[in-house]
Design a protein around this motif. Structure first.
Motif, mmCIF file in Angstrom:
data_model
loop_
_atom_site.group_PDB
_atom_site.id
_atom_site.type_symbol
_atom_site.label_atom_id
_atom_site.label_comp_id
_atom_site.label_asym_id
_atom_site.label_seq_id
_atom_site.Cartn_x
_atom_site.Cartn_y
_atom_site.Cartn_z
ATOM 1 N N ALA A 67 35.489 29.150 35.119
ATOM 2 C CA ALA A 67 34.865 29.595 34.310
ATOM 3 C C ALA A 67 35.181 31.162 33.536
ATOM 4 O O ALA A 67 35.905 31.003 32.337
ATOM 5 N N CYS A 68 34.459 31.881 34.615
ATOM 6 C CA CYS A 68 34.473 33.364 33.845
ATOM 7 C C CYS A 68 33.765 34.249 35.223
ATOM 8 O O CYS A 68 34.979 34.579 36.051
ATOM 9 N N GLY A 69 33.236 35.297 35.476
ATOM 10 C CA GLY A 69 32.773 35.471 36.254
ATOM 11 C C GLY A 69 33.176 37.408 36.772
ATOM 12 O O GLY A 69 33.434 37.521 37.507
ATOM 13 N N LYS A 70 33.871 37.323 35.750
ATOM 14 C CA LYS A 70 34.463 38.331 34.932
ATOM 15 C C LYS A 70 33.592 39.760 35.340
ATOM 16 O O LYS A 70 33.932 41.121 36.122
ATOM 17 N N CYS A 71 32.594 39.806 34.592
ATOM 18 C CA CYS A 71 31.259 40.974 35.470
ATOM 19 C C CYS A 71 30.948 41.234 36.554
ATOM 20 O O CYS A 71 30.966 42.222 36.939
ATOM 21 N N LEU A 72 31.178 40.264 37.244
ATOM 22 C CA LEU A 72 30.884 40.259 39.016
ATOM 23 C C LEU A 72 32.009 40.987 39.144
ATOM 24 O O LEU A 72 31.695 41.652 40.299
ATOM 25 N N GLN A 73 33.038 40.611 39.095
ATOM 26 C CA GLN A 73 34.217 41.393 39.752
ATOM 27 C C GLN A 73 34.211 43.520 39.713
ATOM 28 O O GLN A 73 34.347 43.964 40.294
ATOM 29 N N ALA A 74 34.328 42.622 37.781
ATOM 30 C CA ALA A 74 33.860 44.606 37.255
ATOM 31 C C ALA A 74 32.865 45.139 38.391
ATOM 32 O O ALA A 74 32.939 46.625 37.757
ATOM 33 N N CYS A 75 31.973 44.366 38.142
ATOM 34 C CA CYS A 75 30.549 45.642 38.202
ATOM 35 C C CYS A 75 30.498 45.951 39.924
ATOM 36 O O CYS A 75 30.225 45.300 40.830
ATOM 37 N N GLU A 76 30.943 47.679 40.468
ATOM 38 C CA GLU A 76 31.085 48.129 41.145
ATOM 39 C C GLU A 76 29.694 48.579 42.798
ATOM 40 O O GLU A 76 30.157 47.740 42.870
ATOM 41 N N LYS A 77 28.970 48.387 41.395
ATOM 42 C CA LYS A 77 27.801 48.806 41.954
ATOM 43 C C LYS A 77 26.466 46.549 42.731
ATOM 44 O O LYS A 77 26.095 46.997 43.408
#
Lengths: 197, 672
Positions: free
Chosen positions: B301-311
């Motif tokens: 579906a997406c989940g891009k933010c999960l990967q982008a967030c380093e912390k």
């Protein structure tokens, strides 16, 4: 015949209707002086017995004011008042054929104008109805001065029985020794139940 | 007179001429002296004054009064005053009875004879009731040393800061992801042209960092129970899906989010992603995910933010939290919303893109806004050459149900006209007004200055806005010229009024607060108790109580805070002794009352086989005594005997002739 000047008793809850009545005063709104208001904390405090007693003692109309639905200071007292008034109106219909002598209104603390309007129109309606005649099954027929039309002694035999039946359809049989039902109605709870129930 | 009969003193107030003009006070006093158990009846110009109260105290001491009746204003006004007075003379304050012959008699009736007769009736009833009054003892409860502030605009922030500074715990509840409220949306403030963000954001940071303040964003009040000093507030906190402590507001998540939605903070003039920060200075400085708008965490579906967030601050599994908070006081600072201009279709708002509300125009003016402070037409991005401001949109308008003046819009528009002239001096600026209300400190001077800058003020309320040949046309009856004119313009700004904040009605019902006819929260007294409400321990701050500008809001917030602090510092609160009482000998334990009580104060005692009253839970509404079939329940201070006596006294005359019933026998009574 001189214009009939009805006697109107009001019951108002402290938080909404009584405050609304105060606001009508503060705003110098005018309404007929027939109303005599009794303050209670909540419209739920208004015992049907008070209403029957007021009619018995000579009130021509009774105005009850509570908080708007949902606004009761005590959560739900106004709903209870509404139910009681509805039931009582049925009883009044049987007694005098004039249940409209008892009215319940929702008046909020900011509705001074509504209070004044409702009291004015209620007073006019009662004025048109004429004096309450509890003993006469047919509406007003005497030519006597209106004040004489509610003779207390004549009213007595009719009213008390319903008074006892009204809010307190008493299932008193399980109380072993009930001296007489009247003692409950007279609200002097001084008697003791002989043996610990 | 029987030996143990109460000795009643009746005091009748002239209230200047407020009562005396329609009620014959002397005659009423003479009549009162003839009533049963009355040993003294006096009249006095102002009973509530010190000499008036001294009169009562003196009689209690010298004549040995055991009951006092004061016929004056409403008990909602001066009952506490006179209770204090009789208490000062050593009498139980609940042996005092107030008779309302001002608000419910002299002020509402015209005929002096009728008003006087009614006053006599009311006093007879009060005396009958007074004879049956019983002494009651006040009880005291501890006060929880914490305050809940609902709403974190400038009012809530200020109140929270003041209370926290006084050393008390504050729960600051805000519905939005960030605190700041409407003030954060403003560019400049009138009339001093302070930068709104510059004066607000330090306070936002202060309140969030204060050790005594617990910030609850995305939260709403669901339920309130208890009483002054001891409230339990249930707060529903929506999941943010981002760890507030970990998030550094770097914005990496928003950059990769594929979704776009109108940005609420910029009123839809800009867009934001599904994971977003409302505005750059937001507090708490953390992103927030809207779960309705987000596509989801699944890689497909997406989940891009999960990967982008380093912390790894984003947590899709966060749940809403429903928690109870124990507080001693509540400050309502829920603020205001702007009037919905689509209600008035004649102005074409929503139909023509260049018709804006004043708040939208404010975002255009703001350097942090969608255009970085460039004022341009929404339709083509060009600078407008002619701008029209319209006052009183949704205020002073019975047709939309808002009869009140919103108080801020005149100055708000004058300020915006100034900002426009400041940025683009060659633009024609016209302001159509009904009346200019420049009542505050420095307001009139600012209005003069803006007129001198070349902004034209014309008196008239536009009737219609339409488009002709690509231009907006404002049709208006210029009441100073006395003719209808059509004003061609490039942009129209509607000076929208203020309305209560969304959800005000639910909150009012939750807290049992009253609303004024303008739908804002009602204060306990319009002049003397502007921050109190009809519920003890609940205070009002800011626009929740009615439209007001920032200085007035801050002043009221400080007032609400000081009221709350005073309550908390006192540490004890008086609990009304007006509660239900059960005669256990009479109770048949039918349980009817148990089901009726909204507070679960009536409990069945299995050992005694009777119902009992929990006097802390009981609020004294009196629903149970009027339902008890055995008449076993008494509501103290409103007993059936007392109310029956009132009724009998009121209706004494009803059966007999009106005037004839008035007995004349004057006993040897004292006269003032």
């Amino acid at each position: 015949m001189a214009e009939f000047n009805p006697t109107i008793i009001g019951f108002a809850c402290n938080w909404c209707c009584y405050a609304g009545a105060d606001l009508a005063g503060t705003s110098r709104m005018k309404y007929p002086p027939n109303l005599r208001l009794i303050r209670v904390m909540c419209s739920g405090r208004i015992d049907p017995q008070f209403i029957l007693k007021a009619f018995k003692e000579g009130a021509d109309g009774i105005f009850i004011g509570g908080c708007h639905p949902g606004d009761c200071h005590y959560v739900s007292g106004n709903y209870k008042a509404e139910k009681r008034i509805d039931l009582l109106k049925g009883l009044l219909a049987g007694l005098s054929n004039e249940p409209e002598r008892l009215e319940l209104h929702w008046v909020s603390a900011t509705e001074g104008q509504i209070f004044a309007n409702e009291v004015t129109s209620f007073t006019e309606r009662i004025r048109k109805l004429g004096p309450l005649a509890l003993d006469a099954p047919a509406p007003v027929q005497q030519d006597a001065p209106p004040e004489k039309q509610t003779p207390v002694p004549a009213a007595e035999p009719v009213v008390p029985p319903p008074a006892e039946d009204s809010g307190r359809k008493p299932d008193l049989t399980h109380l072993k020794a009930v001296p007489e039902a009247g003692q409950f109605a007279s609200r002097i709870p001084q008697f003791k139940i002989p043996d610990g129930a | 007179m029987a030996k143990n009969a109460p000795k009643i003193g009746v005091y009748i107030c002239h209230c200047g001429i407020n009562i005396a003009q329609t009620v014959d006070v002397k005659a009423v006093a003479e009549y009162a002296a003839t009533l049963p158990n009355v040993v003294v009846a006096r009249d006095y110009m102002y009973m509530c004054s010190d000499p008036g109260q001294d009169l009562i105290k003196k009689d209690i001491k010298e004549i040995g009064l055991t009951r006092v009746v004061v016929a004056a204003c409403s008990p909602r006004m001066h009952e506490p005053t006179f209770r204090g007075a009789v208490f000062g003379a050593g009498m139980n304050p609940y042996l005092y009875e107030m008779c309302n012959i001002r608000e419910q008699c002299s002020w509402v009736h015209v005929d002096k004879a009728e008003a006087t007769a009614k006053a006599k009736d009311l006093i007879r009833s009060a005396v009958a009731r007074a004879s049956l009054l019983e002494p009651l003892e006040d009880r005291y409860a501890d006060v929880t040393k914490a305050v809940m502030v609902v709403g974190a605009g400038i009012a809530g922030i200020q109140a929270a800061l003041d209370i926290a500074e006084a050393g008390h715990k504050v729960y600051l509840v805000e519905r939005e992801p960030s605190i700041g409220g409407h003030m954060a949306q403003l560019d400049k403030t009138f009339p001093t042209l302070d930068c709104s963000a510059c004066i607000l954001t330090p306070k936002m940071v202060d309140v969030s960092r204060h050790p005594n303040v617990e910030l609850l964003t995305l939260s709403t009040v669901k339920k309130v129970s208890g009483f002054v000093g001891n409230f339990t507030v249930t707060v529903h906190q929506k999941a943010r899906y981002v760890d507030v402590k970990q998030c550094t507001a770097c914005g990496d998540c928003a950059k990769v989010c594929p979704q776009r939605f109108p940005n609420e903070f910029d009123l839809g003039l800009a867009t934001r992603s599904a994971i977003y920060q409302p505005f750059p200075q937001a507090v708490p400085a953390a992103y927030c995910r809207n779960d309705q708008q987000c596509l989801g965490s699944l890689p497909l579906a997406c989940g891009k933010c999960l990967q982008a967030c380093e912390k790894k601050c984003i947590d899709f599994d966060q749940k809403d939290i429903v928690r109870d908070y124990e507080v001693g006081a509540i400050v309502i600072a829920t603020g205001t919303d702007v009037f919905d201009a689509t209600t008035l279709p004649e102005f074409g708002y929503g139909k023509y893109p260049d018709v804006l509300t004043s708040l939208e125009f404010e975002r255009l003016c703001s350097a942090g806004g969608p255009t970085q402070g460039h004022i341009v037409r929404i339709s083509d991005g060009e600078e407008p050459k002619d701008v029209v401001f319209i006052h009183c949109v949704g205020s002073r308008d019975k047709a939309v149900g808002n009869e009140y003046c919103s108080r801020v819009c005149c100055m708000f528009i004058i300020k915006q006209a100034h900002l426009l002239k400041d940025k683009m001096p060659d633009t024609n600026v016209t302001s159509y007004y009904m009346d200019i209300r420049a009542y505050g400190k420095g307001f009139e001077e600012f209005y003069d200055r803006v007129r001198e800058e070349g902004v034209r003020f014309k008196r008239g309320k536009p009737s219609e806005i339409f488009r002709r040949k690509g231009k907006l046309v404002v049709r208006v009856d210029d009441t100073l010229l006395g003719k209808v004119i059509e004003h061609e313009t490039d942009m129209v700004v509607l000076g929208v009024g203020l309305v209560p904040s969304e959800g005000y009605r639910e909150l009012a019902q939750t807290l049992k607060l009253s609303l004024s006819s303008d739908r804002f929260f009602l204060e306990a007294h319009p002049k003397l108790r502007p921050v109190d409400t009809n519920i003890d321990g609940v205070y009002l701050a800011g626009c929740a109580q009615g439209p007001k500008d920032i200085p007035d809001t801050v002043a009221q917030a400080k007032g609400a805070a000081s009221s709350a602090i005073a309550l908390l510092n006192r540490g004890k609160v008086k609990v009304d002794p007006i509660v239900a009482d059960i005669n256990e000998d009479v109770c048949s334990s039918c349980h009817i009352c148990e089901a009726l009580c909204p507070y679960q104060a009536l409990i069945y005692d299995e050992h005694k086989h009777t119902m009992t009253v929990n006097q802390i839970l009981c609020k004294g509404c009196g629903v149970c005594p009027s339902a008890c079939p055995s008449a076993a329940i008494t509501l103290k201070h409103f007993t059936s005997a007392q109310i029956d006596a009132q009724l009998e006294a009121l209706l004494e005359r009803a059966g007999s002739s009106e005037e004839g019933a008035m007995q004349e026998p004057v006993k040897e009574k004292v006269e003032a």
